[in-house]
Write an enzyme that holds these catalytic residues in place. Structure first.
Site, PDB file in Angstrom:
ATOM      1  N   LYS A 179       0.862  -1.182   0.000  1.00  0.00           N
ATOM      2  CA  LYS A 179       0.000   0.000   0.000  1.00  0.00           C
ATOM      3  C   LYS A 179       0.892   1.222   0.000  1.00  0.00           C
ATOM      4  O   LYS A 179       1.766   1.376   0.857  1.00  0.00           O
ATOM      5  CB  LYS A 179      -0.889  -0.027   1.241  1.00  0.00           C
ATOM      6  CG  LYS A 179      -1.724   1.242   1.378  1.00  0.00           C
ATOM      7  CD  LYS A 179      -2.743   1.111   2.482  1.00  0.00           C
ATOM      8  CE  LYS A 179      -3.487   2.414   2.678  1.00  0.00           C
ATOM      9  NZ  LYS A 179      -4.500   2.315   3.738  1.00  0.00           N
ATOM     10  N   LYS A 212      -2.422  -1.448  -3.699  1.00  0.00           N
ATOM     11  CA  LYS A 212      -3.243  -0.250  -3.590  1.00  0.00           C
ATOM     12  C   LYS A 212      -2.392   0.986  -3.646  1.00  0.00           C
ATOM     13  O   LYS A 212      -1.361   1.012  -2.976  1.00  0.00           O
ATOM     14  CB  LYS A 212      -3.978  -0.324  -2.242  1.00  0.00           C
ATOM     15  CG  LYS A 212      -4.839   0.840  -1.913  1.00  0.00           C
ATOM     16  CD  LYS A 212      -5.397   0.635  -0.538  1.00  0.00           C
ATOM     17  CE  LYS A 212      -6.184   1.874  -0.168  1.00  0.00           C
ATOM     18  NZ  LYS A 212      -6.562   1.865   1.217  1.00  0.00           N
TER      19      LYS A 212
HETATM   20  C1  PBG Z   1      -6.881   3.594   5.769  1.00  0.00           C
HETATM   21  C2  PBG Z   1      -7.443   3.301   4.429  1.00  0.00           C
HETATM   22  C3  PBG Z   1      -7.378   4.188   3.367  1.00  0.00           C
HETATM   23  C4  PBG Z   1      -8.043   3.589   2.317  1.00  0.00           C
HETATM   24  C5  PBG Z   1      -8.494   2.334   2.749  1.00  0.00           C
HETATM   25  N1  PBG Z   1      -8.099   2.169   4.068  1.00  0.00           N
HETATM   26  C6  PBG Z   1      -6.841   5.561   3.276  1.00  0.00           C
HETATM   27  C7  PBG Z   1      -5.532   5.889   3.848  1.00  0.00           C
HETATM   28  O1  PBG Z   1      -4.625   5.057   3.940  1.00  0.00           O
HETATM   29  O2  PBG Z   1      -5.397   7.046   4.235  1.00  0.00           O
HETATM   30  C8  PBG Z   1      -8.223   4.242   0.994  1.00  0.00           C
HETATM   31  C9  PBG Z   1      -9.294   3.734   0.118  1.00  0.00           C
HETATM   32  C10 PBG Z   1      -9.665   4.664  -0.982  1.00  0.00           C
HETATM   33  O3  PBG Z   1      -9.035   5.714  -1.205  1.00  0.00           O
HETATM   34  O4  PBG Z   1     -10.623   4.334  -1.684  1.00  0.00           O
HETATM   35  N2  PBG Z   1      -6.502   2.569   6.570  1.00  0.00           N
END
Ligand code: PBG
Length: 345
Positions: free
Chosen positions: A214, A268
């Protein structure tokens, strides 16, 4: 005097057949039936996981302004959403809470509350016994007053203390009926700790879908609006989420998560990271998912609303791209719409 009429095209090149030697790629593209016949990648409703936002109150359906078409639902409305998803044949949905700011604190305590929004939503859905998996997000950011995924000491995000908290959060969610625990926090060692905690609590069949690679991405902006962390987040997440410039590091992250017991992997964001999906799939040959994140969704929707893109075509093309890159499935806010479209055949 009028200029002599020029022919509308210059006429065929005389010796092109000699150059081509009979090799004409366009033959297979001439008609719809032949295009279907040679198609290499297929998008199916079985590829979809639908992220759903849960909010407080009763009978609340609150549009998320930066994600046109996406609505936050109160817990009492969640079962109907799940039933709709199941009817469309979507295999799973993923729950994310918009926690009341008053319930957020430094420690993200509400994450461990068996009556928090996500746990209540899980129970509502699980009670329906639908042919639908429930994926829950493990991370502290929707519960912390500082908007970070972990516990803080000064400016530092504490790794090991956070992992202990995440393991308890995972068990709380599994107790409430979650089928798949999806840790999105990027702390070191959390997959192993969560697996051990789930097993110790008797949840040996609960799966883990790790947000293995991520990235610290600008494309999460609209999601942070949806879960109410845009205003609260102090600083950024670059000490735990990955540098968008790295790819070997993603393989390393994935390798560790597999060793620690991840059943499924996720990359992601999605579309800007198709190369990572491809490398991860080719290297590890494990169930690999992409998250088409909020910013990717918002870009397509905003352009479509301006008449700059055809929404339906951009949606389908973006999802096919994930499959072509090697993903087994996609978390996408388009899930219901694309499921309906695929259903029409
Ligand atoms: C946070 C989390 C995020 C997303 C999913 N879980 C955002 C972040 O890391 O700030 C993002 C999902 C999206 O943008 O659709 N644990």
């Amino acid at each position: 005097m009028t200029a002599p009429q020029r022919p509308s095209h210059p006429g065929p090149i005389a010796d092109l057949d000699a150059v081509l030697g009979g090799r004409r790629m366009r033959r297979n593209r001439r008609t719809d039936w032949t295009r279907r016949l040679v198609r290499e990648t297929h998008l199916s409703v079985d590829d979809l996981i639908w992220p759903v936002f849960v909010t407080g109150g009763t009978n609340v359906a609150e549009p998320v302004p930066s994600m046109p078409g996406v609505v936050r639902h109160s817990v009492d409305r969640i079962a109907a959403q799940a039933e709709m998803a199941a009817e469309l044949g979507i295999p799973a949905l993923a729950l994310f809470p918009n926690t009341d700011p008053e319930r957020r604190d430094d420690a993200g305590s509400d994450a461990l509350n068996p009556d928090n929004l996500v746990c209540r939503a899980c129970r509502e859905i699980a009670a329906r016994k639908l042919p639908l998996g429930i994926v829950t997000d493990v991370a502290l950011d929707p519960y912390t007053s500082h908007g970070h995924d972990g516990l803080m000491e000064g400016e530092d995000i504490l790794n090991d203390e956070t992992v202990a908290q995440l393991a308890r959060q995972a068990v709380t969610q599994a107790d409430a009926g979650a089928d798949v625990i999806a840790p999105s926090d990027m702390m070191d060692g959390r997959i192993g700790a969560i697996r051990a905690a789930l097993d110790a609590a008797g949840h040996t069949q609960v799966q883990i879908m790790s947000y293995a690679a991520k990235y610290a991405s600008a494309f999460y902006g609209p999601f942070r609006d949806a879960v109410g962390t845009s205003g609260t987040l102090i600083g950024d997440k670059r000490t735990y989420q990955m540098d968008p410039a790295n790819t070997d590091e993603a393989l390393h992250e994935v390798e560790l998560d597999i060793q620690e017991g991840a059943d499924m992997l996720m990359i992601k964001p999605g579309m800007p990271y198709l190369d990572i999906i491809r490398r991860v799939k080719e290297t590890f040959a494990r169930p690999t998912f992409a998250y088409q994140v909020s910013g990717e969704y918002a870009m397509i929707m905003a352009a479509a609303q301006n008449g700059w893109l055809d929404r339906e075509r951009a949606m389908v093309e973006s999802l096919i791209a994930f499959k072509r890159a090697g993903a087994d499935g996609v978390l996408t806010y388009f899930a219901p719409e694309v499921a309906r479209l695929l259903g029409k055949g």
